[in-house]
Structure formats: C-alpha cells, structure tokens
Design an enzyme around this catalytic site. Structure first.
Site, PDB file in Angstrom:
ATOM      1  CD1 TRP A  29      -4.757  -6.964   4.033  1.00 62.94           C
ATOM      2  CD2 TRP A  29      -5.357  -6.812   1.889  1.00 62.94           C
ATOM      3  NE1 TRP A  29      -5.606  -5.881   3.896  1.00 62.94           N
ATOM      4  CE2 TRP A  29      -5.981  -5.772   2.601  1.00 62.94           C
ATOM      5  CE3 TRP A  29      -5.590  -6.925   0.517  1.00 62.94           C
ATOM      6  CZ2 TRP A  29      -6.833  -4.842   1.981  1.00 62.94           C
ATOM      7  CZ3 TRP A  29      -6.429  -6.004  -0.099  1.00 62.94           C
ATOM      8  CH2 TRP A  29      -7.039  -4.984   0.632  1.00 62.94           C
ATOM      9  CG  ASP A  34       1.393  -7.333   1.930  1.00 64.94           C
ATOM     10  OD1 ASP A  34       1.749  -6.161   2.140  1.00 64.94           O
ATOM     11  OD2 ASP A  34       0.208  -7.648   1.654  1.00 64.94           O
ATOM     12  CE  LYS A  36      -4.027  -0.280   4.019  1.00 66.56           C
ATOM     13  NZ  LYS A  36      -3.680  -1.458   3.259  1.00 66.56           N
TER      14      LYS A  36
HETATM   15  C1  LIG Z   1      -4.135  -2.508   2.253  1.00 65.97           C
HETATM   16  C2  LIG Z   1      -3.327  -3.718   2.112  1.00 65.97           C
HETATM   17  C3  LIG Z   1      -3.109  -4.327   0.866  1.00 65.97           C
HETATM   18  C4  LIG Z   1      -3.745  -3.815  -0.414  1.00 65.97           C
HETATM   19  O1  LIG Z   1      -3.151  -2.642  -0.796  1.00 65.97           O
HETATM   20  P1  LIG Z   1      -3.563  -1.884  -2.146  1.00 65.97           P
HETATM   21  O2  LIG Z   1      -2.469  -0.870  -2.256  1.00 65.97           O
HETATM   22  O3  LIG Z   1      -4.923  -1.302  -1.932  1.00 65.97           O
HETATM   23  O4  LIG Z   1      -3.538  -2.863  -3.256  1.00 65.97           O
HETATM   24  C5  LIG Z   1      -2.316  -5.440   0.816  1.00 65.97           C
HETATM   25  N1  LIG Z   1      -1.755  -5.952   1.922  1.00 65.97           N
HETATM   26  C6  LIG Z   1      -1.939  -5.407   3.136  1.00 65.97           C
HETATM   27  C7  LIG Z   1      -1.288  -6.019   4.325  1.00 65.97           C
HETATM   28  C8  LIG Z   1      -2.723  -4.269   3.271  1.00 65.97           C
HETATM   29  O5  LIG Z   1      -2.916  -3.720   4.473  1.00 65.97           O
END
Ligand SMILES: *Cc1c(COP(=O)(O)O)cnc(C)c1O
Length: 354
Positions: free
Chosen positions: A100, A167, A191
């Site tokens: 990511w 993030d 998540k």
């Molecule tokens: C799943 C994830 C993403 C991507 O998320 P989307 O909503 O599918 O764009 C980005 N960063 C992390 C840490 C993730 O676990």
C-alpha cells in the site's frame, strides 16, 4: 452457522451492527422509508452523517482540535492521490513498508519530488525500518501504520517537524495513541469500521491551502469540508453502518477497551505460532501487527491436512495474500477472542495429528 471470520477485508463487523444495518435497508427507525431511498439531505440522514463524524473525532480524541472528519468515496486508494494533490507543492517524504505504501508513492510521484526515506522491500516487507531521517523541507511525511498484507505495524511513529500523514486503513480505532500528532489520517472503512464504499479522512484544517495548483472539486479536501462531507451524494449505507460500528465501539468503552481485547487476541495467537514447531511467523517479532498475523508452515508440515482442519472448524479467510503466501489471520475489532481460540485449538490439534 456463523463462521469464524479472519478475512483481511472486507472484514467482520459486529453481529448487532449487521442486524441493525440490514433492518435499516428495509425501514430506518420506523419512518416508513428505507435508509437507501431517503434523500441524503433529509434530517434523518444529515443526523446520521453528523453522528458518524462526531463519533470518529470523539473516539480519536480529536474533538475541538481543528480537525474535520470526512466520509469520502474512492477507497483509501483515492487518498493516495488526494493527499498529494492537496499537500504536495515541491517535495514529499514517504516511508515504504509494503504494497500500500508503494502504491501511495507511485501516485504522489506525479505531483512533485518524492523522497523515499526508508524501505523494507529488501526483506519482502517483513519489518519496519527505523532510524531514518525525514527531510525538514518536505511538505509532509507519509507512512502506513499497519501493513495489512505483510503483517507489520508501526509502534513508534517518528517525531517530525513537517505535517504527518498516515494511512491507518487496517488499524484505525484498534489501539490508543496520541492522534493529535497526525495532520491527515485516512482509512478505508472495510478493514475495521464498516462495509466497503467509504473512506474516513480526518483532516487538520490548517494543513490545507498551501499548494498553488488548482484542485478538481471532488479531490479538494476544502470543498468537502465546506459542504460537511455532502458535496455530492455520500455512500449512505456505508456511512450508516460505519456510524453503527463506531457507536458499538463507544458503548464498549472506546479504543482503550478494544485495545485490551486486541492485545489478548494477538498474544494468544502469536504465543501459539512461537510455541508450535509446525509454524513460523513471517514478520520480525518487534514489528508484528496486532491486526494481521502472518505465518507459514514449517518445512515438511502437511498443509493439506491443516487446510482441511481449519476449514472444518468453520474458519474463513485464513489464506495469506498472494505476495506473501502462507497464512494470515486478521483479528479486527469485531473478531471475538473465542474465534482466535478456535484457531489456536486447531493448530494444537494439527500438531497432535502430525
Ligand atoms: C486495503 C488497504 C488499502 C486500499 O484500500 P481501498 O479502500 O481498497 O482503496 C490501502 N491501505 C491499506 C493499509 C489497506 O489495508
């Protein structure tokens, strides 16, 4: 029978949240209308959005500190470019700890100079780099708090004198920390907070407005803030369900309470991974994620037997990501300790049968 859901995302949510959310699709709070057929400008939905925003800030301890909570679309992936669009004037610094982060770096490169301060790619991202320097003339520093795919997590965030962007898609609301040291926090809902379809973005307002470029309206945090996250039709179901999960967490005692449960789940599983000779942990011990535990079978262990055993025990979502292989047990907030116990029991039974 409800399965033990270790899925990495979209992930398990509290049963009571799923029940209430599904009822609201038929009829919201006895108003004679469904959640998904009312105007997003109706007083009912405006109130839902306000609650979702204020619960987010309250749980993070960020109320009255100059932050705004937005529920946007496009996933965390959209934030990879929105962050750069809104903050990157000349130069940005990124820590590369996995898939990511790598994707975030790729997007940000389109907007200016990019300094990768450190990377753990040399170890297939099985650790968190430490002791790196963040250039003091960077417009911001970006990191990923929890690496969902590789199962590592940052424990000590660096002290930086530039805006800090994180993030937190896969560990937001899972552990206590001083969230006020971050200027932008973003997290895809699916998540640890809700269904797919919305991304929580918590923005400290004074970090905005410092780039010269013209930002398209939909990508401009200021535009979304100015419209209280209702610039266009928000993803009403995802926002409502996220709000219910946040309310569930608050009723439970907030992040402090869930962190205890999360710590117990993680130690139960990691103790077994370390004790059981048939398993090997993937991530460096000091950087292990409490949300996503990655592990492999020891050489010669019978994978077919193990796979059939956990599937029979009603476990779902244990296969590792294709870039790591092996297994990944995601233990998000709503996963009960009992589910981890079921997995540990299977691992012990597997040892006896091998
Ligand atoms: C799943 C994830 C993403 C991507 O998320 P989307 O909503 O599918 O764009 C980005 N960063 C992390 C840490 C993730 O676990």
């Amino acid at each position: 029978m409800k399965k033990h859901n270790f899925s990495a995302g979209p992930c398990i949510l509290p049963q009571e949240v799923m029940k209430k959310a599904s009822e609201a699709v038929v009829e919201l709070d006895n108003i004679g209308l469904s959640l998904i057929e009312i105007s997003h400008r109706s007083k009912e939905f405006v109130s839902i959005m306000e609650q979702a925003q204020s619960l987010s800030l309250e749980l993070l301890g960020l109320q009255d500190k100059g932050y705004k909570a937005l529920f946007l679309q496009g996933g965390a992936s959209m934030e990879f470019l929105m962050v750069a669009h809104n903050l990157l004037q000349n130069k940005a610094a990124y820590l590369n700890t996995g898939t990511w982060s790598t994707k975030a770096i790729k997007e940000a490169k389109m907007f200016g100079e990019l300094v990768e301060v450190a990377s753990s790619k040399d170890g297939n991202f099985n650790y968190i780099p430490k002791g790196y320097e963040v250039p003091s003339d960077a417009d911001y520093f970006h990191c990923t708090s929890n690496n969902t795919i590789f199962g590592t997590q940052i424990t000590d965030f660096p002290e930086v004198n530039v805006p800090l962007v994180c993030d937190m898609s896969s560990d937001i609301f899972s552990r206590e920390m001083d969230f006020s040291k971050f200027d932008i926090i973003y997290a895809g809902a699916q998540k640890n907070m809700g269904p797919a379809g919305t991304t929580l973005v918590v923005v400290k307002e004074d970090v905005l407005g410092k780039v010269d470029r013209t930002i398209p309206s939909m990508l401009d945090y200021k535009v979304h803030i100015g419209k209280d996250s209702m610039f266009n039709t928000p993803p009403v179901f995802a926002v409502y369900t996220s709000m219910l999960t946040l309310q569930w967490l608050k009723d439970l005692g907030g992040i402090a309470a869930i962190e205890k449960v999360n710590n117990n789940k993680a130690s139960l599983l990691y103790n077994e991974i370390d004790r059981n000779p048939l398993f090997v942990g993937f991530a460096a011990k000091e950087d292990r994620s409490k949300m996503n535990a990655t592990f492999n079978l020891a050489e010669g262990a019978n994978g077919e037997l193990f796979n059939s055993m956990w599937q029979e025990a009603g476990i779902n979502g244990l296969n590792g990501h294709r870039s790591v292989g092996g297994y990944r047990a995601s233990m998000y907030n709503a996963l009960p300790l009992e589910s981890v116990q079921v997995l540990v029991d299977v691992m012990q039974e597997f040892e006896r049968k091998s």
